[in-house]
Design an enzyme around this catalytic site. Structure first.
Site, PDB file in Angstrom:
ATOM      1  N   GLU A  71      -1.130   1.565  -5.187  1.00  0.00           N
ATOM      2  CA  GLU A  71      -0.954   0.343  -4.396  1.00  0.00           C
ATOM      3  C   GLU A  71      -0.948  -0.894  -5.304  1.00  0.00           C
ATOM      4  O   GLU A  71      -1.817  -1.033  -6.175  1.00  0.00           O
ATOM      5  CB  GLU A  71      -2.087   0.245  -3.377  1.00  0.00           C
ATOM      6  CG  GLU A  71      -2.169   1.496  -2.483  1.00  0.00           C
ATOM      7  CD  GLU A  71      -3.502   1.654  -1.801  1.00  0.00           C
ATOM      8  OE1 GLU A  71      -4.126   0.627  -1.464  1.00  0.00           O
ATOM      9  OE2 GLU A  71      -3.927   2.812  -1.606  1.00  0.00           O
ATOM     10  N   HIS A 101       0.846  -1.212   0.000  1.00  0.00           N
ATOM     11  CA  HIS A 101       0.000   0.000   0.000  1.00  0.00           C
ATOM     12  C   HIS A 101       0.878   1.258   0.000  1.00  0.00           C
ATOM     13  O   HIS A 101       0.841   2.052   0.958  1.00  0.00           O
ATOM     14  CB  HIS A 101      -0.860  -0.094   1.266  1.00  0.00           C
ATOM     15  CG  HIS A 101      -1.953   0.922   1.405  1.00  0.00           C
ATOM     16  ND1 HIS A 101      -1.750   2.279   1.398  1.00  0.00           N
ATOM     17  CD2 HIS A 101      -3.296   0.764   1.608  1.00  0.00           C
ATOM     18  CE1 HIS A 101      -2.907   2.916   1.586  1.00  0.00           C
ATOM     19  NE2 HIS A 101      -3.848   2.027   1.704  1.00  0.00           N
TER      20      HIS A 101
HETATM   21  O1  TA6 Z   1      -6.203   1.832  -0.134  1.00  0.00           O
HETATM   22  C1  TA6 Z   1      -7.116   2.876   0.132  1.00  0.00           C
HETATM   23  C2  TA6 Z   1      -7.765   2.621   1.481  1.00  0.00           C
HETATM   24  O2  TA6 Z   1      -8.458   1.393   1.485  1.00  0.00           O
HETATM   25  C3  TA6 Z   1      -8.662   3.805   1.799  1.00  0.00           C
HETATM   26  O3  TA6 Z   1     -10.023   3.452   1.767  1.00  0.00           O
HETATM   27  C4  TA6 Z   1      -8.190   4.246   3.192  1.00  0.00           C
HETATM   28  O4  TA6 Z   1      -8.956   3.627   4.195  1.00  0.00           O
HETATM   29  C5  TA6 Z   1      -6.739   3.804   3.172  1.00  0.00           C
HETATM   30  O5  TA6 Z   1      -6.766   2.546   2.515  1.00  0.00           O
HETATM   31  C6  TA6 Z   1      -6.026   3.777   4.514  1.00  0.00           C
HETATM   32  O6  TA6 Z   1      -6.522   2.726   5.286  1.00  0.00           O
HETATM   33  P1  TA6 Z   1      -5.975   2.595   6.810  1.00  0.00           P
HETATM   34  O7  TA6 Z   1      -6.639   1.380   7.356  1.00  0.00           O
HETATM   35  O8  TA6 Z   1      -4.470   2.442   6.728  1.00  0.00           O
HETATM   36  O9  TA6 Z   1      -6.349   3.880   7.486  1.00  0.00           O
END
Ligand code: TA6
Length: 296
Positions: free
Chosen positions: A267, A162
């Site tokens: 990601e 990510h």
């Molecule tokens: O990858 C995008 C996402 O799924 C967003 O919806 C946002 O929630 C981000 O990941 C960050 O997630 P986290 O659980 O690290 O706050």
């Protein structure tokens, strides 16, 4: 320890590995096998790390760098896993172990971190596994996440590297490589964004899209820093592009209200229809290769 690899006590008292060779430097936290920083020699930092990120043995995951999302992506699947409480799986909130290190050359250093099931993980997700993240630091940053099913029954995983990228200004940015691809829009706006994607992605509002059938290269064009951040990958057919924009930034306590100007996530995933089924003894490796090019 080799000269290029140092083990230090880092932020929040967490163990970190610092790598410095002739081609680049990098910092990795053993909590979550979390790459915090990657900087090729002579370049600006490539990864974004929130100034408000927590660094704690328990509690929220580190905000920024390269979170390892595994064995699920998105909110905890409570119906299926009643003891699951954290978004994006549990691997990023467990302490990994340094199992291999190698100075390939003065220009490239490799470390491998490993994680396996524990009584705590089995209580959340009832499967025996081996997980390894091979991190290769040089003119490129290469991340290979390998899952091995060491259990006696099959299991399915969704996963993501990510990656938070550091950019000059979200208003002077394009993300390319997704033209013509359909996406799952997790932050639908009015009017809805054109879907399938038409041309470059420009961020003008909260953007949270799972691009389907994306197996190739993604390119972040940063017009402020006059550089391209290039993400190549293998064994992945989905990618997520995310920027929280104003309102969501204000809702995240570990993220500055204005930090959305300075980051974008691209990601490298196996999510949605690209989840991976592993039978006993089978392994799968998700790879991302990050490089910097200049658009002079
Ligand atoms: O990858 C995008 C996402 O799924 C967003 O919806 C946002 O929630 C981000 O990941 C960050 O997630 P986290 O659980 O690290 O706050």
């Amino acid at each position: 320890m080799n000269d290029c690899i140092q083990r230090v006590t880092g932020r929040g008292g967490l163990p970190e590995i610092h790598i410095h060779n002739d081609a680049a430097s990098a910092e990795i936290c053993l909590m979550g096998a979390h790459v915090l920083s990657y900087c090729p020699t002579g370049e600006k930092e490539v990864l974004f790390l929130s100034e408000k990120s927590a660094f704690a043995q328990t509690g929220p995951a580190i905000r920024g760098g390269v979170p390892v999302c595994w064995p699920w992506f998105g909110p905890a699947p409570r119906e299926e896993l009643p003891n699951a409480t954290t978004s994006h799986g549990f691997a990023r909130q467990m302490m990994w172990e340094l199992v291999e290190q190698r100075e390939v050359s003065p220009m490239r250093t490799e470390v491998t971190l490993a994680l396996h099931d524990t009584p705590e993980s089995l209580a959340i997700w009832p499967h025996r596994f081996e997980l390894r993240l091979a991190i290769s630091v040089g003119a490129t940053l290469e991340l290979s996440l390998t899952t091995i099913n060491v259990d006696e029954t099959p299991f399915a995983i969704a996963q993501a590297l990510h990656t938070y990228f550091s950019i000059g200004d979200v208003n002077s940015l394009e993300v390319n490589g997704f033209d013509g691809l359909k996406f799952i829009d997790k932050a639908p706006a009015e009017p809805p964004a054109a879907n399938p994607q038409v041309g470059s992605i420009r961020i003008t509002e909260e953007t949270d899209r799972i691009y389907l059938g994306h197996a190739g290269r993604a390119v972040i064009c940063d017009f402020v820093h006059e550089r391209q951040l290039v993400i190549d990958k293998s064994n992945s057919h989905t990618s997520v592009v995310w920027n929280p924009w104003v309102a969501k930034s204000q809702r995240m306590p570990d993220f500055g209200d204005e930090e959305f100007h300075k980051m974008v996530c691209v990601e490298t995933c196996n999510v949605a229809n690209d989840a991976v089924m592993l039978v006993p003894g089978m392994s799968h490796t998700l790879t991302a290769v990050i490089s910097v090019q200049h658009c002079r």
